[in-house]
Design a protein around this motif. Structure first.
Motif, short mmCIF file in Angstrom:
data_model
loop_
_atom_site.label_atom_id
_atom_site.label_comp_id
_atom_site.label_asym_id
_atom_site.label_seq_id
_atom_site.Cartn_x
_atom_site.Cartn_y
_atom_site.Cartn_z
N SER A 144 11.87 -5.44 0.05
CA SER A 144 12.85 -4.62 0.25
C SER A 144 12.17 -3.17 0.35
N GLU A 145 11.25 -2.87 -0.40
CA GLU A 145 10.71 -1.38 -0.54
C GLU A 145 9.39 -1.47 0.28
N PHE A 146 8.72 -2.16 0.78
CA PHE A 146 7.37 -2.01 1.41
C PHE A 146 7.45 -2.44 3.06
N TRP A 147 8.69 -3.13 3.33
CA TRP A 147 8.72 -3.54 4.85
C TRP A 147 9.41 -2.44 5.59
N ASP A 148 8.80 -2.16 6.54
CA ASP A 148 9.33 -1.25 7.44
C ASP A 148 9.57 -1.81 8.97
N GLU A 149 11.02 -1.90 9.36
CA GLU A 149 11.23 -2.66 10.55
C GLU A 149 10.86 -1.85 11.51
N GLY A 150 10.72 -0.76 11.62
CA GLY A 150 10.34 0.15 12.74
C GLY A 150 8.61 -0.05 13.10
N LEU A 151 7.93 -0.35 11.99
CA LEU A 151 6.59 -0.52 12.38
C LEU A 151 6.28 -1.83 12.52
N GLY A 152 7.07 -2.63 12.09
CA GLY A 152 6.79 -4.28 12.29
C GLY A 152 5.69 -4.66 11.16
N THR A 153 5.50 -4.03 10.20
CA THR A 153 4.73 -4.41 9.05
C THR A 153 4.99 -3.72 7.84
N TYR A 154 4.17 -3.88 6.98
CA TYR A 154 4.34 -3.41 5.34
C TYR A 154 3.76 -2.07 5.50
N VAL A 155 4.15 -1.14 4.78
CA VAL A 155 3.75 0.35 4.69
C VAL A 155 2.62 0.36 3.93
N LEU A 156 1.61 1.35 4.26
CA LEU A 156 0.62 1.55 3.50
C LEU A 156 0.57 1.58 1.91
N ALA A 157 1.66 2.29 1.65
CA ALA A 157 1.75 2.56 0.00
C ALA A 157 3.38 3.47 -0.47
N LEU A 158 3.77 3.48 -1.49
CA LEU A 158 4.65 4.32 -1.93
C LEU A 158 3.94 5.34 -2.73
N ASP A 159 4.45 6.66 -2.55
CA ASP A 159 3.82 7.80 -3.27
C ASP A 159 4.33 8.02 -4.59
N GLY A 160 4.13 9.06 -5.30
CA GLY A 160 4.62 9.42 -6.52
C GLY A 160 6.15 9.43 -6.52
N MET A 161 6.98 10.02 -5.10
CA MET A 161 8.30 10.14 -5.33
C MET A 161 8.99 9.10 -4.72
N LYS A 162 8.18 7.69 -4.52
CA LYS A 162 8.60 6.55 -4.01
C LYS A 162 9.00 6.44 -2.57
N ARG A 163 8.40 7.50 -1.99
CA ARG A 163 8.41 7.87 -0.52
C ARG A 163 7.31 6.69 0.28
N PRO A 164 7.88 5.93 1.23
CA PRO A 164 6.83 5.15 1.90
C PRO A 164 5.87 5.86 2.59
N CYS A 165 4.78 5.26 2.68
CA CYS A 165 3.55 6.04 3.61
C CYS A 165 3.63 5.14 5.03
N ARG A 166 4.51 5.77 5.88
CA ARG A 166 4.58 4.69 7.02
C ARG A 166 3.51 4.84 7.99
N VAL A 167 2.77 3.91 7.80
CA VAL A 167 0.88 4.01 8.46
C VAL A 167 0.89 2.71 8.65
N ARG A 168 0.34 2.22 9.91
CA ARG A 168 -0.07 0.72 10.35
C ARG A 168 -1.55 0.65 9.84
N SER A 169 -1.75 -0.12 8.93
CA SER A 169 -3.05 -0.28 8.22
C SER A 169 -3.68 -1.78 8.16
N SER A 170 -4.55 -1.95 7.76
CA SER A 170 -5.22 -3.43 7.47
C SER A 170 -4.71 -3.79 6.16
N ASN A 171 -4.21 -2.98 5.25
CA ASN A 171 -3.81 -3.36 3.99
C ASN A 171 -2.47 -4.39 4.06
#
Length: 727
Positions: free
Chosen positions: A502-529
């Motif tokens: 629910s929290e890490f999947w990003d439909e626009g990126l087609g993958t999981y986000v890199l991380a959630l920051d301290g405000m629970k905002r997703p880091c919408r970055v395509r990474s090997s993570n």
């Protein structure tokens, strides 16, 4: 260990600079370096077998201190010509072949290439041994003069890497016998470190920085000079005669590998790569009080690292489960039992790294025993489950169950301080690493616009590891009779899976986000993570193929491997440490994840890239990382300038990927050795695996590729284990 003192500089800023932006002088590319290691001692030598001086990475190091900073050989005052420099196959020794240049000195004139020199070097139990063999190929008697120049600066490894210190201890040097020089250094940590250099035969002249030896050789005659360098803290280090030490060193290496599984293939190049990888892993495997432990890498990380050791053990599990047992017992013994903000330690947390040098003893760097990794703890629990599944060694699991239980409590309490169900990290002190996942450089976690992620960071892969850890712990708890605990862990893992999707999947990126920051905002970055979510099995099957497609897109896959960061992201830089480079261990974890979801062709593509990269490297060795530039015809991958080589999790990556592509499973509870939908990449036609173990059973296999199909034959077996080919 001395008492910590307040460091005379801003530690965190210096650590970021030293760990990832090292001084030019410490670059490991641009010239050929040879490495030797035994126990807590390693040597970095140039191609001539020399240690060329103070301003390079070369040296003889023991417990994070350089005990020898110069050792240079000269003949008749001249530098010798290099013929060949190579490590022995078992990595126990280095051989360097040299010859003389033209020497014009009247009656003593000597044509080039008429005197042959062979240097044989190895390490054993804190002592550096060298034999210099000299042979005269001229038709007359020759009197030859050979000089060694030497020094010992006792610089901490972090100083060698570029860190400056306000104060240092006090050093002295003396000629103590006719053939022995001793260097002594009393550090600010009140530890006396000593370097003893001894020669046989007795030199004609011996000073505190130079020895001169003279040999008279008849035509065709050969004589030898022997040199030992002992690294000492506290008690004197015992010396052995050269050939006795060499035999014992070789014997110890053979004992290390006598019961492991082996790989042989139809490809000579692959055999070279596999041989080098095996040799590198076992050079780095170091005996500890709790069992064998793979030190992370040479030169910067020749010590215990939690994360590195765990991944290495995972990749080597089907070949040698004793490594996993040693890693688990060692990390259990070093598990934190207290809260210490300066060490980022809390009860139950698993170690990040250990250091033994003067700067660590004084607290000038925080790594004496440092716990600043958010992922080592769930990875530790993951490995315990994998080890039990493969070996059935319930005795070891029962022994360390209190440590497993403490690690689980750390995950739920200290790891998830805000109670949102995700494990986060935040630097505990000024000396802490800013980022504490495996991508722990200061600039590796950020938002899509390039701004830093701040606050308590929840990394994508860490949640995946926690999911796998809880499922593994549930299996172990069930086996140990803790049935309610097992049910609770299964429920917690399933809840985490749903939250993660629910929290890490990003439909626009087609993958999981890199991380959630301290405000629970997703880091919408395509990474090997995101690939590690496949590795840990948290990904829903319907999303696995989309993650794979993103990782293997032209932005993600360079032709040599999957980049840590996709091309086009805000901080993408193929020459960076974590923002666009390629790491073999990262690719191995992703390939294992791809195979888990039956994306075998994709896993084979990763395998092919890594193999192609390895065969382009010096000595066919996969380094810690290399640059993420696109693959170009006729050119190999671009080296990263300060990558460790060898590096344990890079060397072992080859075996992790091979096992994944072959679908090799050792299922102890069902007494089955399985090959699940095996695949072999196009560069392999046939593989022979020997000594694949399951409990007291073992078997040998031949696997042959016919197009996209693989035929498996059992060459021999002992014991009652069942052999299954599963589609």
């Amino acid at each position: 260990m001395g008492s910590p003192v307040d460091p005379p500089f801003e530690v965190s800023e210096n650590l970021d600079a030293i760990r990832y932006d090292l001084e030019v002088e410490t670059s490991l590319v641009g010239w050929s370096l040879q490495k030797l290691k035994d126990g807590d001692t390693f040597a970095v030598l140039n191609s001539h077998g020399d240690i060329a001086g103070h301003n390079t990475v070369e040296g003889l190091f023991h417990r994070d201190t350089r005990f020898l900073s110069q050792l240079e050989l000269r003949f008749q005052g001249r530098k010798l010509l290099l013929l060949n420099s190579s490590n022995h196959d078992d990595k126990a020794a280095l051989s360097v072949d040299l010859t003389n240049p033209d020497i014009e000195d009247g009656a003593a004139a000597l044509p080039r290439e008429t005197i042959f020199f062979e240097r044989t070097k190895f390490l054993y139990k804190g002592v550096f041994y060298e034999r210099l063999s000299v042979r005269n190929f001229t038709p007359i008697d020759r009197r030859l003069t050979i000089d060694y120049t030497f020094s010992a600066d006792f610089r901490d490894l972090f100083e060698v890497r570029g860190m400056t210190r306000a104060k240092r201890g006090h050093g002295t040097s003396d000629v103590v016998t006719a053939n022995t020089v001793e260097f002594r250094y009393l550090g600010l940590d009140e530890v006396e470190r000593r370097t003893r250099i001894a020669f046989t035969p007795v030199p004609e002249r011996l000073e505190t920085d130079r020895s001169t030896l003279e040999l008279t050789l008849a035509p065709g005659e050969k004589k030898s000079i022997f040199l030992t360098v002992a690294c000492e803290e506290g008690e004197s280090t015992p010396l052995l005669e050269f050939f006795s030490a060499y035999r014992e060193s070789r014997r110890a290496r053979r004992v290390q590998t006598r019961s492991i599984a082996t790989v042989q293939s139809s490809s000579d190049l692959f055999n070279e790569v596999a041989c080098r990888a095996t040799s590198d892993v076992y050079m780095l495997v170091t005996p500890t009080d709790s069992g064998p432990y793979p030190y992370a890498g040479i030169p910067w990380f020749s010590t215990i690292f939690g994360r590195d050791g765990i991944f290495t053990a995972m990749f080597m599990l089907w070949m040698d489960p004793s490594i996993a047992r040693g890693v688990l017992r060692t990390l259990a013994a070093m598990q934190s039992r207290e809260t210490d903000p300066r060490a980022d330690a809390q009860p139950g947390k698993i170690l990040h790294e250990v250091r033994h040098g003067e700067m660590a003893n004084l607290g000038e760097v925080p790594f004496g025993r440092y716990y600043g990794s958010v992922d080592s703890t769930p990875l530790f629990v993951m490995l315990t489950g994998m080890y039990l599944d493969a070996t059935g060694d319930l005795g070891t699991i029962a022994e360390i169950w209190p440590n497993i239980d403490a690690a689980l409590r750390w995950i739920d309490e200290y790891g998830d301080r805000d109670g949102d169900g995700f494990v986060e990290y935040q630097a505990e002190s000024n000396g802490s690493l800013k980022n504490q996942g495996w991508k722990d450089s200061h600039d590796s976690i950020f938002h899509e616009d390039g701004t830093d992620a701040t606050g308590s960071i929840a990394l994508c892969e860490v949640q995946a590891y926690v999911f796998a850890a809880k499922r593994a712990a549930a299996r172990m708890a069930e086996r140990l009779g803790h049935h309610q605990r097992a049910a609770d862990l299964i429920a917690a893992a399933q809840h985490l899976r749903l939250r993660f999707e629910s929290e890490f999947w990003d439909e626009g990126l087609g993958t999981y986000v890199l991380a959630l920051d301290g405000m629970k905002r997703p880091c919408r970055v395509r990474s090997s993570n995101a690939g590690h979510a496949l590795f840990a099995g948290v990904t829903s099957p319907e999303r696995a193929a989309r993650v794979a497609a993103t990782l293997l897109s032209k932005e993600g896959y360079s032709g040599w491997g999957i980049r840590t960061l996709a091309q086009g992201e805000a901080r993408y830089n193929p020459m960076s440490y974590h923002n666009g480079s390629i790491w073999p261990h990262d690719n191995a974890a992703i390939a294992i994840g791809l195979a888990r979801y039956n994306l075998k062709q994709e896993a084979a593509r990763v395998f092919t890239g890594l193999f192609d990269a390895a065969k382009e490297q010096e000595m066919r060795r996969l380094p810690e990382l290399f640059c993420g530039f696109i693959r170009r015809p006729g050119r190999g991958p671009t080296p990263y300038p300060v990558a460790c080589s060898p590096q344990a999790w890079a060397a072992s990556a080859l075996f992790g990927v091979l096992g994944a592509c072959l679908g090799l499973e050792q299922a102890h509870t069902k007494n089955e050795i399985r090959f699940r939908d095996p695949i072999m990449p196009a560069f392999l036609d046939e593989i022979v695996l020997r000594n694949i173990k399951l409990g007291s059973s073992y078997a040998d296999f031949r696997m042959h590729r016919y197009g996209t199909d693989v035929a498996t034959n059992v060459l021999g077996r002992n014991g009652n284990a069942k052999i299954l080919i599963v589609k």
